[in-house]
Design a protein around this motif. Structure first.
Motif, PDB file in Angstrom:
ATOM      1  N   LYS A 474     -24.466  75.519-100.038  1.00 34.33           N
ATOM      2  CA  LYS A 474     -24.138  75.943 -98.676  1.00 34.33           C
ATOM      3  C   LYS A 474     -24.089  77.455 -98.537  1.00 34.33           C
ATOM      4  N   GLU A 475     -23.780  78.141 -99.630  1.00 35.26           N
ATOM      5  CA  GLU A 475     -23.662  79.595 -99.552  1.00 35.26           C
ATOM      6  C   GLU A 475     -24.945  80.311 -99.974  1.00 35.26           C
ATOM      7  N   THR A 476     -26.086  79.613 -99.971  1.00 35.99           N
ATOM      8  CA  THR A 476     -27.350  80.208-100.375  1.00 35.99           C
ATOM      9  C   THR A 476     -27.680  81.439 -99.533  1.00 35.99           C
ATOM     10  N   ASP A 477     -28.079  82.539-100.215  1.00 32.77           N
ATOM     11  CA  ASP A 477     -28.406  83.762 -99.490  1.00 32.77           C
ATOM     12  C   ASP A 477     -29.877  83.780 -99.091  1.00 32.77           C
ATOM     13  N   LEU A 478     -30.265  84.756 -98.308  1.00 31.23           N
ATOM     14  CA  LEU A 478     -31.608  84.833 -97.746  1.00 31.23           C
ATOM     15  C   LEU A 478     -32.666  84.961 -98.829  1.00 31.23           C
ATOM     16  N   GLU A 479     -32.382  85.790 -99.829  1.00 32.90           N
ATOM     17  CA  GLU A 479     -33.357  85.988-100.910  1.00 32.90           C
ATOM     18  C   GLU A 479     -33.630  84.685-101.647  1.00 32.90           C
ATOM     19  N   ALA A 480     -32.572  83.916-101.903  1.00 31.60           N
ATOM     20  CA  ALA A 480     -32.732  82.636-102.588  1.00 31.60           C
ATOM     21  C   ALA A 480     -33.519  81.651-101.728  1.00 31.60           C
ATOM     22  N   LEU A 481     -33.317  81.724-100.415  1.00 32.24           N
ATOM     23  CA  LEU A 481     -34.053  80.839 -99.520  1.00 32.24           C
ATOM     24  C   LEU A 481     -35.543  81.138 -99.540  1.00 32.24           C
ATOM     25  N   VAL A 482     -35.887  82.407 -99.580  1.00 33.04           N
ATOM     26  CA  VAL A 482     -37.296  82.806 -99.636  1.00 33.04           C
ATOM     27  C   VAL A 482     -37.935  82.272-100.916  1.00 33.04           C
ATOM     28  N   ARG A 483     -37.221  82.423-102.051  1.00 28.97           N
ATOM     29  CA  ARG A 483     -37.747  81.925-103.324  1.00 28.97           C
ATOM     30  C   ARG A 483     -37.901  80.408-103.295  1.00 28.97           C
ATOM     31  N   LEU A 484     -36.909  79.740-102.729  1.00 27.23           N
ATOM     32  CA  LEU A 484     -36.955  78.291-102.671  1.00 27.23           C
ATOM     33  C   LEU A 484     -38.138  77.817-101.839  1.00 27.23           C
ATOM     34  N   LYS A 485     -38.363  78.470-100.726  1.00 26.19           N
ATOM     35  CA  LYS A 485     -39.491  78.096 -99.874  1.00 26.19           C
ATOM     36  C   LYS A 485     -40.811  78.277-100.615  1.00 26.19           C
ATOM     37  N   GLU A 486     -40.930  79.365-101.360  1.00 29.33           N
ATOM     38  CA  GLU A 486     -42.140  79.598-102.152  1.00 29.33           C
ATOM     39  C   GLU A 486     -42.307  78.536-103.233  1.00 29.33           C
ATOM     40  N   ASP A 487     -41.208  78.208-103.905  1.00 30.35           N
ATOM     41  CA  ASP A 487     -41.284  77.218-104.979  1.00 30.35           C
ATOM     42  C   ASP A 487     -41.709  75.851-104.448  1.00 30.35           C
ATOM     43  N   LEU A 488     -41.207  75.473-103.296  1.00 29.40           N
ATOM     44  CA  LEU A 488     -41.523  74.157-102.747  1.00 29.40           C
ATOM     45  C   LEU A 488     -42.943  74.079-102.213  1.00 29.40           C
ATOM     46  N   GLY A 489     -43.596  75.218-102.087  1.00 33.38           N
ATOM     47  CA  GLY A 489     -44.957  75.236-101.561  1.00 33.38           C
ATOM     48  C   GLY A 489     -45.965  74.505-102.424  1.00 33.38           C
ATOM     49  N   LYS A 490     -45.657  74.304-103.698  1.00 31.88           N
ATOM     50  CA  LYS A 490     -46.628  73.659-104.591  1.00 31.88           C
ATOM     51  C   LYS A 490     -46.519  72.134-104.611  1.00 31.88           C
ATOM     52  N   TYR A 491     -45.603  71.589-103.803  1.00 29.24           N
ATOM     53  CA  TYR A 491     -45.407  70.138-103.776  1.00 29.24           C
ATOM     54  C   TYR A 491     -45.948  69.547-102.480  1.00 29.24           C
ATOM     55  N   ASN A 492     -46.426  68.302-102.575  1.00 25.82           N
ATOM     56  CA  ASN A 492     -46.891  67.643-101.346  1.00 25.82           C
ATOM     57  C   ASN A 492     -45.905  66.592-100.837  1.00 25.82           C
ATOM     58  N   LEU A 493     -44.743  66.506-101.485  1.00 28.24           N
ATOM     59  CA  LEU A 493     -43.680  65.640-100.994  1.00 28.24           C
ATOM     60  C   LEU A 493     -42.337  66.201-101.458  1.00 28.24           C
ATOM     61  N   VAL A 494     -41.413  66.337-100.512  1.00 29.40           N
ATOM     62  CA  VAL A 494     -40.065  66.807-100.839  1.00 29.40           C
ATOM     63  C   VAL A 494     -39.069  65.724-100.427  1.00 29.40           C
ATOM     64  N   LEU A 495     -38.296  65.289-101.396  1.00 33.05           N
ATOM     65  CA  LEU A 495     -37.250  64.294-101.153  1.00 33.05           C
ATOM     66  C   LEU A 495     -35.927  65.028-101.059  1.00 33.05           C
ATOM     67  N   VAL A 496     -35.354  65.039 -99.876  1.00 31.50           N
ATOM     68  CA  VAL A 496     -34.150  65.827 -99.598  1.00 31.50           C
ATOM     69  C   VAL A 496     -32.934  64.912 -99.577  1.00 31.50           C
ATOM     70  N   GLY A 497     -31.909  65.307-100.295  1.00 33.63           N
ATOM     71  CA  GLY A 497     -30.609  64.651-100.194  1.00 33.63           C
ATOM     72  C   GLY A 497     -29.627  65.632 -99.583  1.00 33.63           C
ATOM     73  N   ILE A 498     -28.906  65.226 -98.559  1.00 31.36           N
ATOM     74  CA  ILE A 498     -27.906  66.097 -97.923  1.00 31.36           C
ATOM     75  C   ILE A 498     -26.529  65.645 -98.382  1.00 31.36           C
ATOM     76  N   HIS A 499     -25.827  66.558 -99.041  1.00 31.87           N
ATOM     77  CA  HIS A 499     -24.580  66.233 -99.724  1.00 31.87           C
ATOM     78  C   HIS A 499     -23.436  67.094 -99.190  1.00 31.87           C
ATOM     79  N   GLY A 500     -22.239  66.759 -99.633  1.00 38.56           N
ATOM     80  CA  GLY A 500     -21.068  67.579 -99.320  1.00 38.56           C
ATOM     81  C   GLY A 500     -20.689  67.587 -97.859  1.00 38.56           C
ATOM     82  N   LEU A 501     -21.031  66.527 -97.142  1.00 44.22           N
ATOM     83  CA  LEU A 501     -20.714  66.473 -95.717  1.00 44.22           C
ATOM     84  C   LEU A 501     -19.265  66.050 -95.493  1.00 44.22           C
TER      85      LEU A 501
END
Length: 1008
Positions: A474-501
């Motif tokens: 939840k406390e992810t910063d902007l720089e980490a978000l940019v890296r995460l978006k780049e990393d996920l670019g190589k996948y053709n399917l993302v399975l998302v789990g939403i936790h800690g609600l």
């Protein structure tokens, strides 16, 4: 006992079901006249009395009643709070109240079952009249007690179609309650949650449709009361449409009488009509029923007596909600609030905070004529009858031995699994994406949002396919978000789990941050995405971008089991069955839920799925532990599946005897000769289906290098059944060593070079052309002089060359593309050190003769090692889970996950015995029972003749029983530290493990 009640606008007239001839005419006249009023108040309905009022318990109640003085009778209507996680001072204080005043009961809150049992036993022994013990266990004892089970929240249960499951849950909660010494469970919640912002009910409700709430509540109630635990419907007259938590304030309800009658009261009426044992009254201010300012319904005589007891004709026990809640406590002092609740008509005063003051004030009320002793006595008699019904007429101490195990039995865990599975709700499935198909086309990332830890959801996904893990705290910063978006670019399917609600409605958006919303929306726009929400279903309205996701699953809550089953739903191990029990948004409406296919791939369950008992499989644990204790093996993985469901999957022991690293379920073992049926034979069967391989042809047909040798005309039917007169094996490594023990200069080097590039073991490399020497040695080897069965590795060493000649492809690449990748069996691999850390690879022998080292990450078999770790007779590594996928492909004759990977009839043909009449029990490549029915044979004594499989020199074993649809995998490293250790064979562990399964099936009624 049934009674018929006629509801009118101001009272209920009750008549016995058995009527005399004389009063029949009177009854008819009253019935006719009263019919004029029925339209105002409801319909005539047969009403079942609460079970303790059938007359069976009057005698005991009467005998106990006459031993008490008036003060003691008043005390019977008092239920005090207790905690088993508090200190001795608290325990002693409760004891004092029991002994001094003789309170009627105790409601337990937080603590543990054993500590609580000790308290119950003490208090019951100190009580003059047995105590009625109660607890809030809406989702089981785990709502209050550690070390106990938590069934799904009622909101999740509201989406289940099968009420029988809820009945079974009620019955099991009753069994656990009785085992823990509890007589009353304050459940079910029958509030209709038609306010998404309700801060106190919400997930505790079965939903917003009154009929659904009533049906689910009734099933839960009957399950408990059929097993003599008193149910308590709450919170009368309905707490579902409130925006104030009555723990902290007094909600005010502005509904009309018609609305209350048609909606909120509906489930209460339904349960009352079926013999509901008790009701809990809520703390709410309802001006339309009682316009006294700041007066809670708990303290209102028009509501408790006028509406519930008189108009609705309720005769069971009426409990107040906790009298220390601020909905009432902030307006009245202890003692005063209790007496007002009693005057309102409540029978039991819950959470009385000052017993002495309460008794004093009730006595004063009697003296003032506000209530009579006779009315007190009638309520006390009702309480005593209920006590007799729950078994307090013959109280026995709670046995604490095995209490924890008894409160967490496998059959209850399986029921919990079924409940969760039935509740999972598939809300989006664009283009029928789920269950996932064609795994060989997918590059999958599993993203857990709201946590920085690897989740049970991610681990569950990994059982099915290669999945890379990512996290979005939840406390992810902007720089980490940019890296995460780049990393996920190589996948053709993302399975998302939403936790800690957050589980409750409030102002925090259920814990969903703006950053999470922005990222998820962008992710769903850019990728194929499946989103699983592990939390309050109302949170779906607060999560942006869900409409763009290709798949959406409402999982209702965050537990390891829920995450496990959600991962199975995605891959088709189980199907989607649930439906939304509430309206979330215009796009997500009550009743929404898409069916999806189950049984598509292996699922992970329990023996109870087939009527077996987990306890009957504990013999497996005993056998493997004995093998470890006797140093037959350092550790093992064991998997058993029936009809595509994994019912046993455990890891035991350690990688080596130093006990430094425990075996995990995802560790890789050297499978030794199981390689034969998992690589060579797998390829041959696949090619057979394509018409490119025929077992009736010869080795020379497919492999040019053997032409002109004594191997050219060997038929594959004979080769694969080991009767082609091939030598058993050749010790190739011995020709690399001088008499001095050193390697010949042209064979091995300690470092990799261009001429010596092939790794044999750590710091040991072989000449790049040495493989040709091995093949030549095979081709030059003589045939056995006599025909007959001789198990041989030699043809399987040549098998990769055969496959490569036929296909023009690399042997492993062919297997991976056509079998392993479609199966999602990524761990089936050669040379695992290239792709896995050594910490995940189980070591084998300490080789003192050839490689002079612990073999770790490279193949144990010398010949396979000299071929660079890749051969058709040995060299394959993998997990029990992934090997089981391949075995299921064989079990289902070439089909898995809807894909036909091997042509029909091929596996069944290859797995049949070809020369049994000649004394050769082998099938084509597969092993079969050599002594059916013999416990000392190569198969379990109960394994049918049609079963087949293979063993491995390192201590591995796999077996398939098509008649019983069983798949069995046993992986170990019995050759550690030396191959001379044959205790695993002597103890016959591997086949005895499978025999334990057959015994369990026999116990469950399966015929051999």
């Amino acid at each position: 006992m049934k009674r018929y009640s006629i509801k009118t606008t101001n009272r209920t007239m009750v008549f016995p079901k058995q009527r005399t001839k004389e009063n029949g005419l009177i009854f008819f006249i009253i019935l006719t006249v009263s019919a004029l009023c029925i339209s105002l108040t409801g319909t005539i309905k047969a009403q079942t009395l609460p079970p303790f009022l059938d007359g069976s318990y009057d005698r005991w109640a009467d005998s106990v009643f006459h031993t008490m003085d008036p003060a003691e009778r008043i005390a019977q209507l008092i239920m005090i709070p207790a905690y088993s996680n508090k200190d001795q001072v608290h325990v002693d204080s409760i004891s004092g109240l029991v002994k001094q005043y003789g309170v009627g009961g105790i409601i337990f809150f937080q603590g543990g079952p054993v500590r609580q049992a000790h308290m119950i036993n003490r208090f019951q022994q100190e009580a003059k009249v047995p105590l009625m013990i109660s607890l809030d266990g809406e989702w089981g004892l785990g709502m209050r007690l550690d070390s106990t089970m938590r069934f799904p929240y009622q909101m999740a249960l509201g989406g289940i179609d099968d009420e029988q499951l809820l009945y079974d849950m009620g019955a099991e909660i009753a069994r656990q309650s009785k085992r823990a010494g509890i007589h009353v469970n304050f459940a079910p919640v029958v509030d209709i949650n038609n306010n998404a912002n309700n801060p106190v009910i919400g997930f505790r409700s079965f939903g917003e449709e009154k009929e659904n709430v009533a049906k689910k509540s009734l099933a839960y109630m009957k399950g408990m009361q059929d097993n003599h635990v008193l149910a308590s419907a709450k919170h009368f007259p309905g707490h579902g449409d409130t925006n104030v938590d009555s723990h902290y304030g007094l909600p005010v309800i502005h509904f009309s009488k018609q609305r209350l009658e048609e909606v909120e009261l509906y489930p209460f009426r339904e349960l009352i009509g079926e013999g509901l044992g008790s009701i809990m009254v809520a703390h709410m201010n309802i001006p339309v029923l009682d316009d006294t300012p700041d007066l809670a319904s708990t303290l209102s005589r028009p509501i408790v007596t006028g509406l519930l007891k008189e108009k609705m004709g309720y005769e069971g026990l009426v409990f107040t909600d906790a009298l220390n809640m601020q909905g009432v406590a902030k307006f009245y002092e202890p003692g005063m609030v209790d007496v007002k609740a009693l005057l309102a008509g409540n029978d039991m005063l819950l959470n009385t905070m000052d017993v002495k003051a309460t008794i004093r004030e009730i006595k004063a009320a009697i003296n003032r004529g506000e209530i009579t002793q006779e009315e007190i006595d009638r309520r006390v008699m009702k309480v005593l009858k209920a006590k007799a019904w729950v078994g307090l007429d013959n109280w026995q101490p709670v046995e604490t031995e095995n209490l924890i195990d008894d409160l967490n039995p496998p059959h209850a865990q399986y029921l919990n699994r079924r409940l969760v599975e039935a509740s999972l709700t598939l809300l989006g499935n664009r283009d029928h994406l789920l269950p996932l198909q064609r795994l060989d086309t997918l590059r999958i990332a599993a993203l857990s949002m709201g946590t920085d830890e690897v989740t049970a959801f991610q681990k569950g996904l990994l059982r099915y396919a290669p999945v890379d893990f990512y996290n979005f705290p939840k406390e992810t910063d902007l720089e980490a978000l940019v890296r995460l978006k780049e990393d996920l670019g190589k996948y053709n399917l993302v399975l998302v789990g939403i936790h800690g609600l957050g589980i409750r409605a409030g102002n925090n958006n259920y814990g969903i941050t703006p950053e999470m919303n922005v990222f998820l929306k962008e992710l769903a726009e850019a990728h194929r995405t499946v989103v699983s929400v592990f939390g309050n279903v109302y949170s779906l309205e607060n999560i942006q971008g869900l409409e763009k996701a290709d798949g959406l699953i409402a999982a209702y809550q965050e537990s390891s089991l829920t995450q496990d089953l959600t991962s199975q739903l995605i891959f088709g191990g189980i199907g989607g069955k649930g439906r939304l029990p509430v309206h979330v948004s215009p796009q997500l409406r009550m009743g929404d839920g898409l069916p999806s296919e189950g049984g598509f791939r292996m699922s992970y369950s329990q023996p109870e799925a087939f009527g077996m008992r987990s306890d009957d499989l504990k013999g497996i644990d005993s056998l493997v532990h004995m093998a470890i204790r006797e140093k037959a093996i350092p550790g093992a993985q064991v998997l058993v599946a029936k009809e595509g469901k994994v019912i046993y999957h455990k890891a035991f022991g350690h990688h080596t005897y130093d006990s430094l690293q425990a075996v995990a379920l995802d560790d890789l073992y050297d499978m030794a000769s199981i390689t034969k049926i998992s690589t060579s034979l797998a390829a041959f069967m696949h090619l057979r289906g394509e018409g490119k391989f025929d077992e009736n042809e010869t080795l020379g047909t497919y492999l040019p290098m053997v032409r002109g040798t004594n191997k050219e005309n060997l038929k594959y039917t004979d080769i694969l059944t080991h009767q082609a007169r091939l030598r058993s094996w050749i010790p190739f490594w011995q020709s690399t060593v001088r008499k001095s023990g050193k390697f010949k200069w042209f064979t091995m080097k300690n470092d990799s070079t261009r001429r010596f590039p092939i790794r044999v073991a750590q710091n040991l490399y072989i000449h790049r052309k040495y493989g040709d020497k091995i093949y030549k040695e095979i081709l030059d080897s003589p045939l056995n002089p006599e025909p007959g069965y001789v198990y041989s590795d030699l043809s399987f060493i040549l098998a990769p060359k055969v496959v490569e000649e036929i296909t023009g492809e690399n042997f492993y690449a062919y297997l991976k593309k056509n079998l392993y990748d479609p199966l999602g069996a990524a761990s089936l691999t050669f040379n695992p050190y290239q792709n896995y850390p050594l910490s995940r690879i189980v070591a084998t022998e300490v080789d003192e003769s050839f490689r002079h080292q612990l073999l770790h990450g490279t193949v144990h078999d010398e010949g396979a090692a000299m071929l660079g770790g890749i051969s058709g007779h040995a060299g394959l590594f993998g997990t029990a889970n992934d090997l089981a996928k391949l075995m299921h492909l064989y079990l289902y004759d070439g089909v898995y996950a809807g894909e036909r990977l091997i042509a029909p009839g091929v596996v069944s043909a290859f797995s049949k015995c070809r020369f049994c009449e000649d004394g050769n029990y082998r099938a084509l490549g597969f092993d079969r029972p050599n002594k059916p029915g013999d416990p000392n044979g190569n198969a379990a004594a109960s394994a049918p003749e049609s079963s087949f499989g293979h063993t491995g020199f390192t201590g591995t074993y796999t077996w398939i029983d098509p008649e019983n649809q069983l798949v069995y995998v046993f992986l170990s490293n019995r050759v550690h530290p030396t191959r001379e250790n044959r205790k695993l064979y002597q103890l016959n562990i591997r086949t005895e493990v499978l025999e334990t399964v057959y015994k369990a099936m026999n116990q469950a009624g399966y015929k051999k």
